[in-house]
Design a protein around this motif. Structure first.
Motif, mmCIF file in Angstrom:
data_model
loop_
_atom_site.group_PDB
_atom_site.id
_atom_site.type_symbol
_atom_site.label_atom_id
_atom_site.label_comp_id
_atom_site.label_asym_id
_atom_site.label_seq_id
_atom_site.Cartn_x
_atom_site.Cartn_y
_atom_site.Cartn_z
ATOM 1 N N LYS A 39 0.807 -1.143 -0.237
ATOM 2 C CA LYS A 39 -0.074 0.157 0.028
ATOM 3 C C LYS A 39 0.850 1.192 0.162
ATOM 4 O O LYS A 39 1.734 1.176 0.714
ATOM 5 N N PRO A 40 0.468 2.285 -0.749
ATOM 6 C CA PRO A 40 1.509 3.507 -0.787
ATOM 7 C C PRO A 40 1.202 4.252 0.427
ATOM 8 O O PRO A 40 0.020 4.341 1.030
ATOM 9 N N SER A 41 2.141 5.073 0.829
ATOM 10 C CA SER A 41 2.056 6.007 2.040
ATOM 11 C C SER A 41 1.330 6.948 1.709
ATOM 12 O O SER A 41 1.304 7.566 0.605
ATOM 13 N N ALA A 42 0.095 7.247 2.590
ATOM 14 C CA ALA A 42 -0.588 8.606 2.554
ATOM 15 C C ALA A 42 0.041 9.747 3.053
ATOM 16 O O ALA A 42 -0.579 10.924 2.979
ATOM 17 N N VAL A 43 1.095 9.415 3.690
ATOM 18 C CA VAL A 43 1.775 10.659 4.299
ATOM 19 C C VAL A 43 2.937 11.448 3.512
ATOM 20 O O VAL A 43 3.844 10.478 2.991
ATOM 21 N N PRO A 44 3.076 12.467 3.104
ATOM 22 C CA PRO A 44 3.975 13.274 2.296
ATOM 23 C C PRO A 44 5.357 12.895 2.982
ATOM 24 O O PRO A 44 5.538 12.885 4.230
ATOM 25 N N LEU A 45 6.429 12.911 2.215
ATOM 26 C CA LEU A 45 7.672 12.842 2.698
ATOM 27 C C LEU A 45 8.129 14.032 3.854
ATOM 28 O O LEU A 45 8.428 13.658 4.725
ATOM 29 N N VAL A 46 8.034 14.993 3.503
ATOM 30 C CA VAL A 46 8.086 16.074 4.233
ATOM 31 C C VAL A 46 7.005 17.302 4.099
ATOM 32 O O VAL A 46 6.433 17.556 3.101
ATOM 33 N N THR A 47 6.364 17.468 5.611
ATOM 34 C CA THR A 47 5.117 18.408 5.253
ATOM 35 C C THR A 47 5.588 19.842 5.827
ATOM 36 O O THR A 47 4.556 20.660 5.876
ATOM 37 N N LEU A 48 6.783 20.088 6.083
ATOM 38 C CA LEU A 48 7.056 21.330 6.763
ATOM 39 C C LEU A 48 7.189 22.260 5.258
ATOM 40 O O LEU A 48 7.735 21.989 4.218
ATOM 41 N N LYS A 49 6.796 23.585 5.483
ATOM 42 C CA LYS A 49 7.031 24.656 4.596
ATOM 43 C C LYS A 49 8.041 25.491 5.062
ATOM 44 O O LYS A 49 8.499 25.762 6.151
ATOM 45 N N PRO A 50 8.909 26.178 4.025
ATOM 46 C CA PRO A 50 9.894 27.312 4.312
ATOM 47 C C PRO A 50 9.614 28.204 5.396
ATOM 48 O O PRO A 50 10.521 28.468 6.334
ATOM 49 N N SER A 51 8.262 28.712 5.378
ATOM 50 C CA SER A 51 8.015 29.544 6.456
ATOM 51 C C SER A 51 7.793 29.272 7.740
ATOM 52 O O SER A 51 7.983 29.885 8.813
ATOM 53 N N GLN A 52 7.918 27.770 7.792
ATOM 54 C CA GLN A 52 7.855 27.080 9.407
ATOM 55 C C GLN A 52 9.262 26.996 9.832
ATOM 56 O O GLN A 52 9.664 26.402 10.813
#
Length: 207
Positions: free
Chosen positions: A77-90
């Motif tokens: 099953k493919p992972s439903a969670v992105p590899l990285v969820t951080l944005k540059p602004s964070q």
């Protein structure tokens, strides 16, 4: 009567002419047909054996059921969670210059701000790193920074190394090294950021 006619064989059995007829054995067509069929069977068996060897050496991705049907392995099953969820602004970035050239830290900080990063301190590198970073740069932060901030900030400077320290804060240092010339071009950095935020593609599940 011709001299070629055997004695006692006149009339309709009379042989005329001055040459003996050529007598030759009829061709054995049946033997030729059998030879062709045998060659075809041999070639078929050789091809089948080759396919079996290929299946053996290419792994067991396919399994044969008791009914003789080919059954594929279940696709993960493919992972439903992105590899990285951080944005540059964070991410808060402290930019330090470890080279003898002046003005690099401010220029890099201004560009990172345009790209959406939060900027903290800007200035010369601490004595422990001043003129001691040989590559284009170093990312320095808490151990937790390796779970996301290093990956996001690393898209902005290709070839930057990473190192952790004992800090408890979430900010990350970008120390510009002696090989630094410029940040990664924005289109390339944006493409790398998009890859980080993209979930892994789902396998097709086909054999």
């Amino acid at each position: 009567m011709s001299m070629l006619t055997p004695p006692g064989m006149g009339g309709k059995y009379r042989i005329t002419g001055s040459k003996y007829p050529r007598m030759r054995r009829p061709r054995n067509r049946r033997r030729i047909v059998f030879a062709v069929i045998a060659a075809a069977v041999a070639l078929s068996l050789a091809g089948w054996g080759t396919l079996q060897l290929i299946d053996v050496f290419t792994g067991d991705e396919k399994q044969t059921t008791a009914a003789g049907k080919t059954d594929c392995k279940p696709a993960p099953k493919p992972s439903a969670v992105p590899l990285v969820t951080l944005k540059p602004s964070q991410i808060t970035v402290n930019v330090y210059n470890a080279t003898p050239r002046g003005g690099l830290a401010k220029a890099a900080a201004d560009e990172l701000k345009k790209r959406g990063f939060a900027i903290g301190k800007v200035g010369n590198a601490p004595a422990a790193y001043d003129k001691k970073v040989a590559g284009p740069g170093m990312l320095l932060g808490a151990p937790s920074a390796s779970k996301g901030p290093f990956s996001v900030l690393g898209t902005q400077l290709k070839g930057a190394t990473t190192k952790t320290d004992a800090r408890k804060t979430a900010d990350v240092d970008l120390i510009l090294g002696t090989a630094f010339t410029a940040l990664t071009a924005k289109p390339d950095a944006d493409a790398a950021l998009a890859i980080l935020a993209r979930p892994a593609p789902a396998p097709s599940g086909k054999c």
